[in-house]
Design a protein around this motif. Structure first.
Motif, PDB file in Angstrom:
ATOM      1  N   HIS A 119       0.809  -1.228   0.000  1.00  0.00           N
ATOM      2  CA  HIS A 119       0.000   0.000   0.000  1.00  0.00           C
ATOM      3  C   HIS A 119       0.839   1.273   0.000  1.00  0.00           C
ATOM      4  O   HIS A 119       0.518   2.233   0.701  1.00  0.00           O
ATOM      5  CB  HIS A 119      -0.976   0.004   1.185  1.00  0.00           C
ATOM      6  N   SER A 120       1.899   1.277  -0.780  1.00  0.00           N
ATOM      7  CA  SER A 120       2.750   2.456  -0.879  1.00  0.00           C
ATOM      8  C   SER A 120       2.089   3.508  -1.762  1.00  0.00           C
ATOM      9  O   SER A 120       1.414   3.180  -2.734  1.00  0.00           O
ATOM     10  CB  SER A 120       4.107   2.072  -1.472  1.00  0.00           C
ATOM     11  N   SER A 121       2.312   4.759  -1.438  1.00  0.00           N
ATOM     12  CA  SER A 121       1.753   5.840  -2.252  1.00  0.00           C
ATOM     13  C   SER A 121       2.386   5.855  -3.643  1.00  0.00           C
ATOM     14  O   SER A 121       1.769   6.329  -4.598  1.00  0.00           O
ATOM     15  CB  SER A 121       1.955   7.190  -1.562  1.00  0.00           C
ATOM     16  N   LEU A 122       3.602   5.325  -3.783  1.00  0.00           N
ATOM     17  CA  LEU A 122       4.241   5.248  -5.097  1.00  0.00           C
ATOM     18  C   LEU A 122       3.462   4.346  -6.062  1.00  0.00           C
ATOM     19  O   LEU A 122       3.542   4.514  -7.274  1.00  0.00           O
ATOM     20  CB  LEU A 122       5.672   4.727  -4.971  1.00  0.00           C
ATOM     21  N   ALA A 123       2.722   3.384  -5.529  1.00  0.00           N
ATOM     22  CA  ALA A 123       1.941   2.475  -6.374  1.00  0.00           C
ATOM     23  C   ALA A 123       0.894   3.230  -7.175  1.00  0.00           C
ATOM     24  O   ALA A 123       0.454   2.764  -8.229  1.00  0.00           O
ATOM     25  CB  ALA A 123       1.279   1.399  -5.527  1.00  0.00           C
ATOM     26  N   ASN A 124       0.495   4.409  -6.702  1.00  0.00           N
ATOM     27  CA  ASN A 124      -0.517   5.208  -7.394  1.00  0.00           C
ATOM     28  C   ASN A 124       0.081   6.225  -8.358  1.00  0.00           C
ATOM     29  O   ASN A 124      -0.646   7.019  -8.941  1.00  0.00           O
ATOM     30  CB  ASN A 124      -1.405   5.926  -6.376  1.00  0.00           C
ATOM     31  N   SER A 125       1.401   6.209  -8.513  1.00  0.00           N
ATOM     32  CA  SER A 125       2.030   7.140  -9.456  1.00  0.00           C
ATOM     33  C   SER A 125       1.669   6.739 -10.881  1.00  0.00           C
ATOM     34  O   SER A 125       1.295   5.598 -11.163  1.00  0.00           O
ATOM     35  CB  SER A 125       3.549   7.138  -9.272  1.00  0.00           C
ATOM     36  N   MET A 126       1.768   7.683 -11.783  1.00  0.00           N
ATOM     37  CA  MET A 126       1.442   7.433 -13.201  1.00  0.00           C
ATOM     38  C   MET A 126       2.281   6.278 -13.754  1.00  0.00           C
ATOM     39  O   MET A 126       1.782   5.449 -14.504  1.00  0.00           O
ATOM     40  CB  MET A 126       1.697   8.696 -14.034  1.00  0.00           C
TER      41      MET A 126
END
Length: 170
Positions: free
Chosen positions: A48-55
């Motif tokens: 659940h890293s915020s990087l997973a939601n990067s473009m």
């Protein structure tokens, strides 16, 4: 197949046949850096890293088991099988003597340099649009200008880096 050292001619021919078969049979070129990035994407999503939601990780490298992951696993298993078959399997690191002469005996320094070097290589592969296998093998197989330029850059930077790190001792 059980030889510890293969003829570079035989290895080159088999690699060429493998790259061609991959392209013809599954319409994919060989390359391993994308597999590592796909694994990164899966791990980022899993934790659940915020990087997973990067473009990049949402659209360029989504968290799926890709052909490149299977290729990467196949390379590891193939190397393991080959080393066991040729009775050459053993855990080893860089040659201690050469490393110690140039950089000293610190294991922390060695592992830190290996880790940082791996990050630089993976990041560079992303910028370049592929790794050594992706650009050098698959790219030149298709006569891609990027692949041909990459090979020149690979040799020039390798020679310069070796001279910087090891000086005249190499």
């Amino acid at each position: 197949m059980k030889e510890k050292i293969w003829s570079p001619w035989a290895a080159g021919i088999l690699l060429g046949l493998t790259a061609t078969a991959s392209y013809v049979l599954v319409d994919k070129t060989i390359g391993s850096s994308g597999g590592l990035e796909s694994i990164d994407s899966i791990l980022l999503k899993l934790f659940h890293s915020s990087l997973a939601n990067s473009m990049y990780f949402k659209f360029q490298m989504p968290p799926v088991v890709s052909f490149q992951i299977l290729l990467f696993v196949g390379m590891l298993l193939g190397a393991l099988t080959s080393s066991i078959w040729s009775k050459d399997f053993k855990f080893r690191m860089m040659p201690d003597q050469q490393w110690t002469q140039i950089f000293g005996p610190s294991k922390l320094k060695r592992w830190s340099m290996i880790f940082i070097g791996g990050i630089i290589i993976e990041y560079s592969a992303g910028i370049a649009g592929g790794c050594t296998s992706g650009l050098a093998i698959s790219g030149t197989m298709q006569l891609s200008p990027a692949g041909l330029l990459f090979i020149v850059g690979l040799f020039v930077s390798g020679i310069i880096t070796t001279k910087i790190l090891y000086g005249r001792d190499y």
